[in-house]
Enzyme design. Structure first.
Site, PDB file in Angstrom:
ATOM      1  N   ILE A 219     -20.989  11.621 -26.265  1.00 16.95           N
ATOM      2  CA  ILE A 219     -20.476  11.483 -24.904  1.00 16.95           C
ATOM      3  C   ILE A 219     -20.470  12.840 -24.184  1.00 16.95           C
ATOM      4  O   ILE A 219     -20.798  12.916 -22.997  1.00 16.95           O
ATOM      5  CB  ILE A 219     -19.062  10.852 -24.954  1.00 16.95           C
ATOM      6  N   ASP A 238     -19.245  23.982 -28.069  1.00 13.51           N
ATOM      7  CA  ASP A 238     -19.102  23.182 -29.302  1.00 13.51           C
ATOM      8  C   ASP A 238     -18.913  24.158 -30.464  1.00 13.51           C
ATOM      9  O   ASP A 238     -19.042  25.382 -30.284  1.00 13.51           O
ATOM     10  CB  ASP A 238     -20.326  22.272 -29.526  1.00 13.51           C
ATOM     11  N   ASP A 261     -14.668  27.206 -31.411  1.00 18.73           N
ATOM     12  CA  ASP A 261     -13.786  26.147 -31.907  1.00 18.73           C
ATOM     13  C   ASP A 261     -12.605  26.081 -30.936  1.00 18.73           C
ATOM     14  O   ASP A 261     -11.880  27.064 -30.770  1.00 18.73           O
ATOM     15  CB  ASP A 261     -13.326  26.499 -33.331  1.00 18.73           C
ATOM     16  N   GLY A 290     -13.443  15.819 -29.589  1.00 23.84           N
ATOM     17  CA  GLY A 290     -12.399  15.051 -30.254  1.00 23.84           C
ATOM     18  C   GLY A 290     -12.875  14.658 -31.640  1.00 23.84           C
ATOM     19  O   GLY A 290     -14.084  14.620 -31.898  1.00 23.84           O
ATOM     20  N   LYS A 295      -6.933   6.903 -41.448  1.00 18.13           N
ATOM     21  CA  LYS A 295      -6.246   6.583 -42.705  1.00 18.13           C
ATOM     22  C   LYS A 295      -5.040   5.734 -42.331  1.00 18.13           C
ATOM     23  O   LYS A 295      -4.370   6.012 -41.322  1.00 18.13           O
ATOM     24  CB  LYS A 295      -5.764   7.909 -43.331  1.00 18.13           C
ATOM     25  N   ALA A 298       0.452   4.726 -44.333  1.00 17.82           N
ATOM     26  CA  ALA A 298       1.029   4.789 -45.687  1.00 17.82           C
ATOM     27  C   ALA A 298       0.280   5.795 -46.561  1.00 17.82           C
ATOM     28  O   ALA A 298       0.838   6.328 -47.528  1.00 17.82           O
ATOM     29  CB  ALA A 298       1.003   3.406 -46.338  1.00 17.82           C
ATOM     30  N   TYR A 358      -4.941   9.484 -34.487  1.00 22.44           N
ATOM     31  CA  TYR A 358      -5.833   9.477 -33.322  1.00 22.44           C
ATOM     32  C   TYR A 358      -5.126   8.860 -32.101  1.00 22.44           C
ATOM     33  O   TYR A 358      -5.185   9.405 -30.988  1.00 22.44           O
ATOM     34  CB  TYR A 358      -7.079   8.664 -33.694  1.00 22.44           C
ATOM     35  N   LYS A 362      -4.371  10.567 -28.514  1.00 22.05           N
ATOM     36  CA  LYS A 362      -4.969  10.049 -27.279  1.00 22.05           C
ATOM     37  C   LYS A 362      -3.900   9.529 -26.317  1.00 22.05           C
ATOM     38  O   LYS A 362      -4.050   9.650 -25.087  1.00 22.05           O
ATOM     39  CB  LYS A 362      -6.000   8.961 -27.603  1.00 22.05           C
ATOM     40  N   THR A 393     -22.388   5.282 -29.920  1.00 24.08           N
ATOM     41  CA  THR A 393     -22.630   6.691 -30.261  1.00 24.08           C
ATOM     42  C   THR A 393     -22.842   6.811 -31.770  1.00 24.08           C
ATOM     43  O   THR A 393     -22.729   5.825 -32.500  1.00 24.08           O
ATOM     44  CB  THR A 393     -21.413   7.584 -29.907  1.00 24.08           C
TER      45      THR A 393
HETATM   46  P1  NAI Z   1     -18.868  12.894 -31.382  1.00 20.47           P
HETATM   47  O1  NAI Z   1     -18.211  13.061 -32.718  1.00 20.47           O
HETATM   48  O2  NAI Z   1     -20.248  12.321 -31.344  1.00 20.47           O
HETATM   49  O3  NAI Z   1     -18.896  14.308 -30.611  1.00 20.47           O
HETATM   50  C1  NAI Z   1     -17.772  15.129 -30.530  1.00 20.47           C
HETATM   51  C2  NAI Z   1     -18.230  16.565 -30.376  1.00 20.47           C
HETATM   52  O4  NAI Z   1     -17.056  17.385 -30.354  1.00 20.47           O
HETATM   53  C3  NAI Z   1     -19.081  17.033 -31.549  1.00 20.47           C
HETATM   54  O5  NAI Z   1     -20.248  17.669 -31.080  1.00 20.47           O
HETATM   55  C4  NAI Z   1     -18.169  18.007 -32.282  1.00 20.47           C
HETATM   56  O6  NAI Z   1     -18.846  19.055 -32.941  1.00 20.47           O
HETATM   57  C5  NAI Z   1     -17.285  18.513 -31.155  1.00 20.47           C
HETATM   58  N1  NAI Z   1     -16.028  19.076 -31.673  1.00 20.47           N
HETATM   59  C6  NAI Z   1     -15.209  18.524 -32.596  1.00 20.47           C
HETATM   60  N2  NAI Z   1     -14.210  19.363 -32.878  1.00 20.47           N
HETATM   61  C7  NAI Z   1     -14.396  20.471 -32.122  1.00 20.47           C
HETATM   62  C8  NAI Z   1     -13.696  21.714 -31.988  1.00 20.47           C
HETATM   63  N3  NAI Z   1     -12.600  21.962 -32.702  1.00 20.47           N
HETATM   64  N4  NAI Z   1     -14.177  22.622 -31.116  1.00 20.47           N
HETATM   65  C9  NAI Z   1     -15.297  22.381 -30.395  1.00 20.47           C
HETATM   66  N5  NAI Z   1     -15.995  21.227 -30.491  1.00 20.47           N
HETATM   67  C10 NAI Z   1     -15.559  20.292 -31.347  1.00 20.47           C
HETATM   68  O7  NAI Z   1     -17.844  12.026 -30.521  1.00 20.47           O
HETATM   69  P2  NAI Z   1     -18.106  11.084 -29.254  1.00 20.47           P
HETATM   70  O8  NAI Z   1     -18.230   9.695 -29.740  1.00 20.47           O
HETATM   71  O9  NAI Z   1     -19.160  11.623 -28.381  1.00 20.47           O
HETATM   72  O10 NAI Z   1     -16.679  11.197 -28.524  1.00 20.47           O
HETATM   73  C11 NAI Z   1     -16.384  12.137 -27.503  1.00 20.47           C
HETATM   74  C12 NAI Z   1     -14.954  11.940 -27.048  1.00 20.47           C
HETATM   75  O11 NAI Z   1     -14.757  10.589 -26.628  1.00 20.47           O
HETATM   76  C13 NAI Z   1     -13.920  12.196 -28.130  1.00 20.47           C
HETATM   77  O12 NAI Z   1     -12.789  12.799 -27.576  1.00 20.47           O
HETATM   78  C14 NAI Z   1     -13.599  10.787 -28.622  1.00 20.47           C
HETATM   79  O13 NAI Z   1     -12.325  10.732 -29.200  1.00 20.47           O
HETATM   80  C15 NAI Z   1     -13.687   9.999 -27.334  1.00 20.47           C
HETATM   81  N6  NAI Z   1     -13.914   8.569 -27.537  1.00 20.47           N
HETATM   82  C16 NAI Z   1     -15.092   8.088 -28.086  1.00 20.47           C
HETATM   83  C17 NAI Z   1     -15.286   6.709 -28.220  1.00 20.47           C
HETATM   84  C18 NAI Z   1     -16.561   6.113 -28.772  1.00 20.47           C
HETATM   85  O14 NAI Z   1     -16.685   4.886 -28.814  1.00 20.47           O
HETATM   86  N7  NAI Z   1     -17.536   6.906 -29.198  1.00 20.47           N
HETATM   87  C19 NAI Z   1     -14.259   5.761 -27.837  1.00 20.47           C
HETATM   88  C20 NAI Z   1     -13.065   6.361 -27.303  1.00 20.47           C
HETATM   89  C21 NAI Z   1     -12.930   7.718 -27.158  1.00 20.47           C
END
Ligand code: NAI
Length: 452
Positions: A219, A238, A261, A290, A295, A298, A358, A362, A393
């Site tokens: 995303i 990232d 980070d 994110g 988990k 419990a 999580y 959120k 994704t």
């Molecule tokens: P993803 O796991 O594909 O990408 C997340 C990116 O954040 C990765 O490139 C990762 O390296 C980076 N990241 C993680 N920890 C980091 C840190 N400490 N510092 C810098 N970068 C860091 O996740 P996705 O699916 O693209 O999700 C993006 C956002 O949307 C997240 O906040 C997720 O919780 C939220 N989200 C996603 C949903 C989905 O269906 N994919 C649904 C609801 C929310």
């Protein structure tokens, strides 16, 4: 990204016949943003009494749309805007609702129904609030009844807001457009007249500098691309481990990569330094990075709990403090101030088995944006959250096949959203036209059946 072969099949000639004969879900091909495409492709009908409907109709005419107050029974329609500005008791709903209902069978694929009404919390009068809440109820139910990729959403105006305000036009335009393809059954609240309509609707973020965290993939990468398409210059953040992917996305959007980070104590300062050095300004922050560490409670351990809270919410709170105390993110010379958009999740609204950590993080994001809106308002800025539902994704591709198939069908559009659907809503909230909306969490979930 997971392949949704069912949706592809259902959109072939054979697939349409088979899914219909068997009574299976019929996910439509959604009308999404395409460069130079018209805002809507067909007539827009405005129903409802009062000056407000005349004002909105005039706004739509000014965009060159084919706007009607009445239509023949055979005409095909792209959208209906139902205005409930003068209701004072639920009995007042019926004329406009029945006019809307009479048009639903004439809607084209990916049509839009938009209800426009005043914020229910803006009155202490039980009958008026009942009527306004009634519009919410009928809008959600209409969204469930929409077919062929159509959506229904509400545009909610605060009590004394001028219907002619640019921020109202901005919201209306977003909901009509292909940008809101995966937004259904939702309410976009406009609470201030702030805002400016862009001269060029294809580049509303011209001259703006944006930072997107977690931009190496998924995303976040889609957000970087859409902000760039809309005219912004983008800083992509990232973790160092994702450096190669990050550089590739940065190259695609002509942006700059910053390996960082976000849980680092000085993450906010590092971003500000980078922005100052490369661009001399910072206008937009998108907190997208994110993680999940699922988990059951419990079996939860400290490292899973703490890491999710640290990345998904504590880091954002800390970075926002840095941004809000810096001059760079605090420009007063512009009429449109700084923007923050944060990624929440429908898990933060409805909860989800195995996701206490999580969901806490959120839901925390939702709380943060509602509280921080006053701080941003003082700077003519806004802060909002976007809560995606099931999005195709790498994260959701890893789900077991049966769980994934159920999850992606359990919404009114019978399909998962795409990363760019989330990105479009984020981009809208960062745009000058959205300056009247703050403190809100907007779901991009196709009206997910799970949760509020
Ligand atoms: P993803 O796991 O594909 O990408 C997340 C990116 O954040 C990765 O490139 C990762 O390296 C980076 N990241 C993680 N920890 C980091 C840190 N400490 N510092 C810098 N970068 C860091 O996740 P996705 O699916 O693209 O999700 C993006 C956002 O949307 C997240 O906040 C997720 O919780 C939220 N989200 C996603 C949903 C989905 O269906 N994919 C649904 C609801 C929310």
């Amino acid at each position: 990204m997971a392949q949704d072969t069912y949706t592809e099949f259902a959109n072939t000639g054979l697939g349409r016949r088979v899914t219909k004969a068997l009574g299976l879900p019929q996910p439509a091909k959604l009308r999404r943003y395409r460069p130079n495409a018209p805002l809507v492709e067909g007539p827009v009908v405005v129903v409802g009494d009062g000056e407000a409907s005349d004002t909105l109709a005039a706004q739509l005419v000014s965009w060159g749309l084919d706007v009607r107050r009445h239509v023949g029974p055979k005409e095909k329609l792209a959208a209906v805007v139902a205005v409930f500005d003068t209701i004072s008791t639920p009995a007042d709903l019926s004329d406009t609702v029945l006019a809307l209902g009479g048009l639903l069978k004439q809607l084209l694929p990916s049509a839009r129904v938009i209800t426009v009404f005043r914020d229910p919390t803006g009155t202490e009068d039980p009958a008026i609030r009942a009527a306004r809440k009634g519009v919410e109820g009928l809008t959600r139910s209409t969204a469930h009844e929409m077919r062929a990729g159509g959506t229904a959403n509400g545009l909610v105006l605060s009590e004394d807001l001028d219907v002619a305000a640019p921020s109202v036009a901005g919201g209306l335009r977003f909901l009509l457009s292909g940008r809101s393809a995966f937004v259904s059954g939702q309410f976009l609240t406009v609470s201030s007249v702030n805002g400016a309509l862009p001269e060029d609707w294809s580049a509303p973020l011209q001259n703006q500098v944006a930072v997107v965290t977690g931009a190496a993939r998924g995303i976040g990468a889609a957000i970087a691309k859409v902000l760039h398409r809309d005219g912004a210059r983008v800083i992509l953040v990232d973790v160092p481990a994702a450096g190669e992917q990050l550089a590739a996305v940065a190259n695609q959007v002509g942006g700059t990569a910053l390996q960082l980070d976000i849980t680092a104590e000085d993450a906010g300062e590092r971003i500000l330094e980078h922005a100052q050095q490369h661009y001399g300004r910072l206008d937009i922050v998108v907190h997208n990075a994110g993680i999940t560490r699922d988990k059951l409670l419990a079996n939860m351990d400290a490292s899973r709990w703490d890491s999710v809270i640290a990345v998904n919410i504590e880091s954002q709170l800390r970075m926002n403090r840095a941004f809000l105390s810096s001059e760079l993110f605090n420009r007063t010379e512009d009429s449109v101030g700084p923007r923050i958009v944060s990624l929440a999740s429908t898990s933060g609204i409805a909860g989800n088995r195995g996701q206490t950590n999580y969901a806490a993080s959120k839901a925390g994001v939702i709380g943060m944006v509602s509280a921080a809106s006053a701080q941003l308002e003082a700077r003519h800025g806004t802060i909002n959250a976007v809560a995606p539902g099931f999005i195709e994704t790498e994260m959701t591709a890893k789900m077991p096949m049966a769980t994934r198939e159920v999850a992606r069908r359990l919404n009114s559009l019978n399909q998962g959203g795409r990363p760019e659907d989330v990105a479009e809503t984020v981009a809208y909230l960062t745009s000058p036209a959205a300056a009247g909306t703050s403190g809100l969490t907007l779901r991009v979930c196709g009206q997910n059946l799970i949760g509020a």
